[in-house]
Design a protein around this motif. Structure first.
Motif, PDB file in Angstrom:
ATOM      1  N   THR A  66      44.115  17.100  43.375  1.00 46.86           N
ATOM      2  CA  THR A  66      43.894  18.512  43.062  1.00 46.86           C
ATOM      3  C   THR A  66      43.644  19.264  44.365  1.00 46.86           C
ATOM      4  O   THR A  66      42.506  19.451  44.785  1.00 46.86           O
ATOM      5  CB  THR A  66      42.720  18.699  42.085  1.00 46.86           C
ATOM      6  N   TRP A  67      44.715  19.654  45.010  1.00 44.51           N
ATOM      7  CA  TRP A  67      44.629  20.432  46.239  1.00 44.51           C
ATOM      8  C   TRP A  67      44.436  21.907  45.885  1.00 44.51           C
ATOM      9  O   TRP A  67      44.473  22.305  44.731  1.00 44.51           O
ATOM     10  CB  TRP A  67      45.914  20.305  47.054  1.00 44.51           C
ATOM     11  N   ALA A  68      44.279  22.712  46.926  1.00 46.15           N
ATOM     12  CA  ALA A  68      44.353  24.157  46.718  1.00 46.15           C
ATOM     13  C   ALA A  68      45.714  24.497  46.114  1.00 46.15           C
ATOM     14  O   ALA A  68      45.824  25.342  45.217  1.00 46.15           O
ATOM     15  CB  ALA A  68      44.162  24.884  48.049  1.00 46.15           C
ATOM     16  N   ALA A  69      46.765  23.812  46.586  1.00 42.08           N
ATOM     17  CA  ALA A  69      48.113  24.080  46.085  1.00 42.08           C
ATOM     18  C   ALA A  69      48.250  23.761  44.603  1.00 42.08           C
ATOM     19  O   ALA A  69      49.042  24.394  43.898  1.00 42.08           O
ATOM     20  CB  ALA A  69      49.135  23.265  46.882  1.00 42.08           C
ATOM     21  N   THR A  70      47.495  22.769  44.113  1.00 45.49           N
ATOM     22  CA  THR A  70      47.582  22.422  42.699  1.00 45.49           C
ATOM     23  C   THR A  70      47.218  23.614  41.827  1.00 45.49           C
ATOM     24  O   THR A  70      47.873  23.896  40.822  1.00 45.49           O
ATOM     25  CB  THR A  70      46.648  21.241  42.388  1.00 45.49           C
ATOM     26  N   LEU A  71      46.162  24.307  42.214  1.00 46.77           N
ATOM     27  CA  LEU A  71      45.741  25.480  41.460  1.00 46.77           C
ATOM     28  C   LEU A  71      46.579  26.714  41.804  1.00 46.77           C
ATOM     29  O   LEU A  71      46.960  27.480  40.916  1.00 46.77           O
ATOM     30  CB  LEU A  71      44.266  25.778  41.746  1.00 46.77           C
ATOM     31  N   LEU A  72      46.880  26.898  43.072  1.00 44.50           N
ATOM     32  CA  LEU A  72      47.510  28.142  43.525  1.00 44.50           C
ATOM     33  C   LEU A  72      49.027  28.102  43.412  1.00 44.50           C
ATOM     34  O   LEU A  72      49.651  29.020  42.870  1.00 44.50           O
ATOM     35  CB  LEU A  72      47.096  28.424  44.980  1.00 44.50           C
ATOM     36  N   ALA A 146      45.773  20.702  56.134  1.00 40.32           N
ATOM     37  CA  ALA A 146      46.164  22.076  56.461  1.00 40.32           C
ATOM     38  C   ALA A 146      46.466  22.868  55.196  1.00 40.32           C
ATOM     39  O   ALA A 146      46.086  24.044  55.076  1.00 40.32           O
ATOM     40  CB  ALA A 146      47.382  22.065  57.383  1.00 40.32           C
ATOM     41  N   MET A 147      47.146  22.237  54.233  1.00 41.03           N
ATOM     42  CA  MET A 147      47.442  22.928  52.974  1.00 41.03           C
ATOM     43  C   MET A 147      46.172  23.279  52.208  1.00 41.03           C
ATOM     44  O   MET A 147      46.051  24.358  51.627  1.00 41.03           O
ATOM     45  CB  MET A 147      48.358  22.073  52.101  1.00 41.03           C
ATOM     46  N   LEU A 148      45.217  22.355  52.215  1.00 37.20           N
ATOM     47  CA  LEU A 148      43.945  22.631  51.545  1.00 37.20           C
ATOM     48  C   LEU A 148      43.296  23.881  52.121  1.00 37.20           C
ATOM     49  O   LEU A 148      42.887  24.786  51.398  1.00 37.20           O
ATOM     50  CB  LEU A 148      42.980  21.458  51.757  1.00 37.20           C
ATOM     51  N   ILE A 149      43.200  23.898  53.431  1.00 38.15           N
ATOM     52  CA  ILE A 149      42.451  24.966  54.084  1.00 38.15           C
ATOM     53  C   ILE A 149      43.207  26.284  54.031  1.00 38.15           C
ATOM     54  O   ILE A 149      42.603  27.351  53.833  1.00 38.15           O
ATOM     55  CB  ILE A 149      42.116  24.561  55.532  1.00 38.15           C
ATOM     56  N   LEU A 150      44.547  26.244  54.190  1.00 37.46           N
ATOM     57  CA  LEU A 150      45.333  27.479  54.118  1.00 37.46           C
ATOM     58  C   LEU A 150      45.134  28.186  52.787  1.00 37.46           C
ATOM     59  O   LEU A 150      44.887  29.389  52.732  1.00 37.46           O
ATOM     60  CB  LEU A 150      46.820  27.172  54.326  1.00 37.46           C
ATOM     61  N   ASP A 323      53.012  34.073  47.233  1.00 40.54           N
ATOM     62  CA  ASP A 323      53.251  32.919  48.100  1.00 40.54           C
ATOM     63  C   ASP A 323      51.985  32.471  48.819  1.00 40.54           C
ATOM     64  O   ASP A 323      51.872  31.319  49.236  1.00 40.54           O
ATOM     65  CB  ASP A 323      54.343  33.240  49.133  1.00 40.54           C
ATOM     66  N   ARG A 324      51.048  33.393  48.983  1.00 42.27           N
ATOM     67  CA  ARG A 324      49.760  33.029  49.593  1.00 42.27           C
ATOM     68  C   ARG A 324      48.811  32.410  48.565  1.00 42.27           C
ATOM     69  O   ARG A 324      47.708  32.001  48.899  1.00 42.27           O
ATOM     70  CB  ARG A 324      49.105  34.257  50.224  1.00 42.27           C
ATOM     71  N   GLY A 325      49.224  32.354  47.296  1.00 41.89           N
ATOM     72  CA  GLY A 325      48.424  31.702  46.267  1.00 41.89           C
ATOM     73  C   GLY A 325      47.419  32.593  45.579  1.00 41.89           C
ATOM     74  O   GLY A 325      46.409  32.112  45.064  1.00 41.89           O
ATOM     75  N   LEU A 326      47.689  33.901  45.517  1.00 43.64           N
ATOM     76  CA  LEU A 326      46.686  34.839  45.003  1.00 43.64           C
ATOM     77  C   LEU A 326      46.884  35.229  43.540  1.00 43.64           C
ATOM     78  O   LEU A 326      46.161  36.083  43.028  1.00 43.64           O
ATOM     79  CB  LEU A 326      46.669  36.099  45.881  1.00 43.64           C
ATOM     80  N   VAL A 327      47.862  34.629  42.851  1.00 44.27           N
ATOM     81  CA  VAL A 327      48.085  34.964  41.441  1.00 44.27           C
ATOM     82  C   VAL A 327      46.869  34.617  40.577  1.00 44.27           C
ATOM     83  O   VAL A 327      46.400  35.455  39.798  1.00 44.27           O
ATOM     84  CB  VAL A 327      49.358  34.275  40.903  1.00 44.27           C
ATOM     85  N   PRO A 328      46.315  33.395  40.645  1.00 42.37           N
ATOM     86  CA  PRO A 328      45.161  33.099  39.783  1.00 42.37           C
ATOM     87  C   PRO A 328      43.946  33.957  40.103  1.00 42.37           C
ATOM     88  O   PRO A 328      43.173  34.301  39.198  1.00 42.37           O
ATOM     89  CB  PRO A 328      44.881  31.608  40.048  1.00 42.37           C
ATOM     90  N   ALA A 329      43.777  34.315  41.374  1.00 35.80           N
ATOM     91  CA  ALA A 329      42.654  35.185  41.731  1.00 35.80           C
ATOM     92  C   ALA A 329      42.803  36.553  41.078  1.00 35.80           C
ATOM     93  O   ALA A 329      41.830  37.130  40.573  1.00 35.80           O
ATOM     94  CB  ALA A 329      42.574  35.329  43.255  1.00 35.80           C
ATOM     95  N   ALA A 330      44.033  37.071  41.074  1.00 36.98           N
ATOM     96  CA  ALA A 330      44.278  38.380  40.466  1.00 36.98           C
ATOM     97  C   ALA A 330      43.956  38.360  38.973  1.00 36.98           C
ATOM     98  O   ALA A 330      43.319  39.279  38.438  1.00 36.98           O
ATOM     99  CB  ALA A 330      45.730  38.798  40.694  1.00 36.98           C
ATOM    100  N   LEU A 331      44.390  37.302  38.274  1.00 33.28           N
ATOM    101  CA  LEU A 331      44.124  37.223  36.839  1.00 33.28           C
ATOM    102  C   LEU A 331      42.633  37.000  36.566  1.00 33.28           C
ATOM    103  O   LEU A 331      42.075  37.586  35.625  1.00 33.28           O
ATOM    104  CB  LEU A 331      44.942  36.103  36.199  1.00 33.28           C
ATOM    105  N   LEU A 348      38.124  26.787  43.321  1.00 35.20           N
ATOM    106  CA  LEU A 348      38.973  26.493  44.473  1.00 35.20           C
ATOM    107  C   LEU A 348      38.186  25.754  45.551  1.00 35.20           C
ATOM    108  O   LEU A 348      38.687  24.804  46.160  1.00 35.20           O
ATOM    109  CB  LEU A 348      39.554  27.785  45.038  1.00 35.20           C
ATOM    110  N   PHE A 349      36.950  26.178  45.776  1.00 34.31           N
ATOM    111  CA  PHE A 349      36.106  25.509  46.766  1.00 34.31           C
ATOM    112  C   PHE A 349      35.899  24.046  46.394  1.00 34.31           C
ATOM    113  O   PHE A 349      35.946  23.154  47.254  1.00 34.31           O
ATOM    114  CB  PHE A 349      34.761  26.236  46.859  1.00 34.31           C
ATOM    115  N   MET A 350      35.696  23.774  45.106  1.00 33.38           N
ATOM    116  CA  MET A 350      35.532  22.398  44.646  1.00 33.38           C
ATOM    117  C   MET A 350      36.817  21.584  44.864  1.00 33.38           C
ATOM    118  O   MET A 350      36.767  20.420  45.279  1.00 33.38           O
ATOM    119  CB  MET A 350      35.166  22.377  43.160  1.00 33.38           C
TER     120      MET A 350
END
Length: 645
Positions: A66-72, A146-150, A323-331, A348-350
């Motif tokens: 479950t990376w940041a990418a998994t959610l974003l 790098a993907m996690l942190i980006l 592309d920066r992964g901000l769709v879930p944040a917007a919703l 996301l932090f978890m």
């Protein structure tokens, strides 16, 4: 506009909550040592005592994957392609875990004393191959981190205004304490806590979108809104321009890239091998198969909720922001305001810290056991190895922050890195898998196939980008689907074909028994298969390996072939079919959440009881497998002999 959360709250999440979630697993490890009998030696630090049970192993897999990418990124493809996006993300990244279960069992059967997969390479193919694949291992760790942190830094800045550069260093810093203090067991315990938060947050958003929120609140409302939005924003190359169909050209292309690229980030990533090394023999196949199926729910359920929900509301998210992964944040902000922003940030932090601690431990273990021990100090003792690993955990936290800042300065997006990773590391997948499954695969075949294919894959990627864009090569053109697809295909399949051909030309007849000569630093009864009986015995594993091949292969065919084929006749989903599709996602999410939250607690009930009673586990229940065998043998002796003893 102004951020939803005050900047102070962003700093609190990064620093304050980071400290809280460092304190809790550190305390749990102390309790395990005090009441559960967990060791303090180097083997316990590096391998978690090779005694992790199936539930915690499953959580370990879910957390690492479950990376940041998994959610974003999964939400981004749902927002862009519709229902096909979550499915191809989930299915395309689950099969690697299901197939890796085979290697997990083989580790216990053939190489039970290892600390890293690279020790297998060195024992079997020698120093040259060891150095080559160590480079691939480090590349994988750097790309994943790098993907996690980006992704994490981008969302932190968007929701709270905290500088992405500060977040790049604070995110990995938050996990240093419990990783350095507890070693591999510390990361596994922390990952369970993180997984609990991730699943709970997912369920909250799920019920908001499909049950309670005034703008959506039901599957039927989401369906009607998606049908309206497809008229305004039709999806190119989808059947009828609809978001509600598996006939999606871009979705399938993404799925292929996802499948190929993720083989590299599982098979070449030491952190996944650590899970197999740390598990009890019987927990390997159970934990990995269960972990893969539970993880499927996160991108499938979460993206079906957040991606389709954001599209149904037609939120004003630009292509660049997506592309920066901000769709879930917007919703999340639309659904719950500041509460949603905080929950999304916490989730996301978890996710980021769960994987970051595993990557830190992976790099530290490689440095200790594949660089320092074999090439610098062959006589290093356990205390030295533990100290070196702790130093490397801190060092890698700083290095990962620096790498992330460099990528941010280059304006490299999460989406670009995610699609690119398979091109760089995909050529190492087949040789590494063959090192433990195919006795004929030789050092020449493994080394040549890897180092020849990687530049060839990069050339294919760049040439395809140039041909399709009139010679223009930049981040935009190289990040397109077809160049990424071409490079990923060459990396995985050309390497496999070349390795097979060269192995028949230059075969090796390897004796698997040699892998059992890989030494441990300190005595560890759990590294000797002869100490185990019942379901953990070598005989049981010999039977289990067939089951694992059959189950992993069957589930792979179901997810990649049978499921999508059965969904194609539906064309553009009717409301009834969409309701069925969403209900599958919701039920899968609920069951996976229950399993990952409750099963580890149930399995650790003896330690929980010991803590509550304030007493250590009894010597019998806490004894090693060897002690159990000796006790049994002692009781089998004649009474007179036992009395004299």
């Amino acid at each position: 506009g102004p951020t939803v959360l005050p900047e102070e709250l962003g700093w609190f999440i990064l620093a304050g909550l980071g400290a809280v979630f460092a304190f809790i697993p550190t305390c749990l490890i102390w309790l395990d040592r005090r009441f559960g009998g967990f060791g303090r030696d180097s083997e316990s630090f590096s391998t978690a005592g090779r005694s992790i049970k199936a539930g915690l192993t499953a959580c370990d897999i879910v957390a690492k994957w479950t990376w940041a990418a998994t959610l974003l990124q999964s939400t981004n493809v749902a927002y862009s392609f519709g229902v096909s996006g979550p499915f191809w993300y989930a299915a395309g990244a689950t099969v690697q875990i299901l197939l890796f279960a085979i290697l997990a069992v083989e580790v216990k059967r053939k190489a039970p004393t290892i600390h890293t997969f690279l020790e297998i390479i060195r024992c079997r193919w020698g120093t040259t191959a060891h150095v080559i694949f160590t480079v691939y291992g480090f590349l994988t760790n750097i790309i994943v981190t790098a993907m996690l942190i980006l992704g994490g830094a981008a969302v932190m800045e968007a929701l709270s205004g905290v500088s992405v550069y500060a977040a790049s260093f604070l995110i990995p810093a938050g996990v240093v304490i419990y990783t350095a203090a507890g070693g591999l067991k510390g990361t596994v315990v922390a990952e369970w806590l993180n997984v609990c938060v991730i699943y709970i947050a997912m369920l909250v958003f799920m019920f908001q979108v499909y049950a309670t929120h005034e703008d959506l609140g039901s599957i039927a409302t989401v369906y009607i809104r998606l049908r309206m939005v497809e008229i305004k924003h039709p999806v190119a190359d989808n059947m009828g321009g609809s978001y509600l169909t598996m006939f999606s050209k871009k979705g399938i292309i993404f799925g292929i890239i996802n499948i190929i690229g993720n083989f590299g980030t599982v098979f070449v990533d030491q952190s996944y091998w650590q899970g197999a090394i740390a598990a009890k023999p019987s927990a390997t196949y159970r934990g990995y198969l269960l972990g893969g199926l539970c993880w499927f729910a996160i991108p499938f359920t979460f993206a079906t909720t957040m991606g389709l929900g954001a599209r149904a509301l037609d939120l004003p998210v630009s292509r660049t922001e997506a592309d920066r992964g901000l769709v879930p944040a917007a919703l999340a902000v639309h659904l719950m305001g500041k509460g949603g922003a905080f929950l999304m940030t916490l989730q996301l932090f978890m996710a980021v810290t769960a994987t970051a601690c595993a990557e830190q431990m992976a790099v530290a273990t490689i440095v200790a056991y594949d660089i320092y021990k074999p090439y610098i100090n062959r006589n290093a003792d356990g205390r030295t190895m533990v100290m070196l690993q702790r130093v490397m955990v801190v060092t890698y936290a700083v290095i990962s922050g620096v790498v992330s800042v460099i990528l941010l300065k280059l304006n490299v997006s999460l989406n670009w890195v995610y699609l690119f990773m398979g091109i760089v590391i995909g050529s190492a997948v087949f040789p590494i898998a063959a090192s433990l499954t195919w006795a004929k695969c030789s050092a020449k075949a493994a080394c040549i196939s890897a180092i020849v294919t990687t530049p060839l894959a990069i050339m294919t990627w760049l040439i395809t980008a140039a041909k399709l864009n009139d010679g223009v090569i930049n981040l935009d053109t190289t990040g397109q689907d077809y160049p990424m697809l071409a490079g990923n295909l060459v990396a995985l399949f050309f390497s496999m074909i070349l390795c097979i051909i060269l192995s028949y030309i230059f075969p090796q007849d390897f004796d698997w028994a040699e892998l059992r000569n890989i030494p441990v630093i300190e005595s560890d009864p759990n590294s000797d298969p002869n100490n185990f009986e019942g379901e953990d015995s070598p005989e049981a594993l010999n039977r289990v390996i067939r089951f694992t091949w059959a189950t992993g292969g069957s589930l792979t065919l179901i997810l990649l072939v049978l499921w999508p084929i059965l969904a194609l006749p539906a064309g553009v989903f009717s409301e009834a079919y969409f309701t069925f599709w969403v209900m599958v996602a919701l039920v899968w999410g609920i069951v996976a959440s229950a399993v990952c939250i409750m099963l580890p607690v149930i399995e650790a009930s003896d330690v929980v009881v010991a803590v509550l009673r304030g007493r250590r586990l009894s010597s019998i229940s806490n004894s090693s497998p060897q002690h159990s065998k000796e006790t049994t043998a002692h009781l089998d002796q004649p009474t007179s002999t036992r009395l004299r003893t």
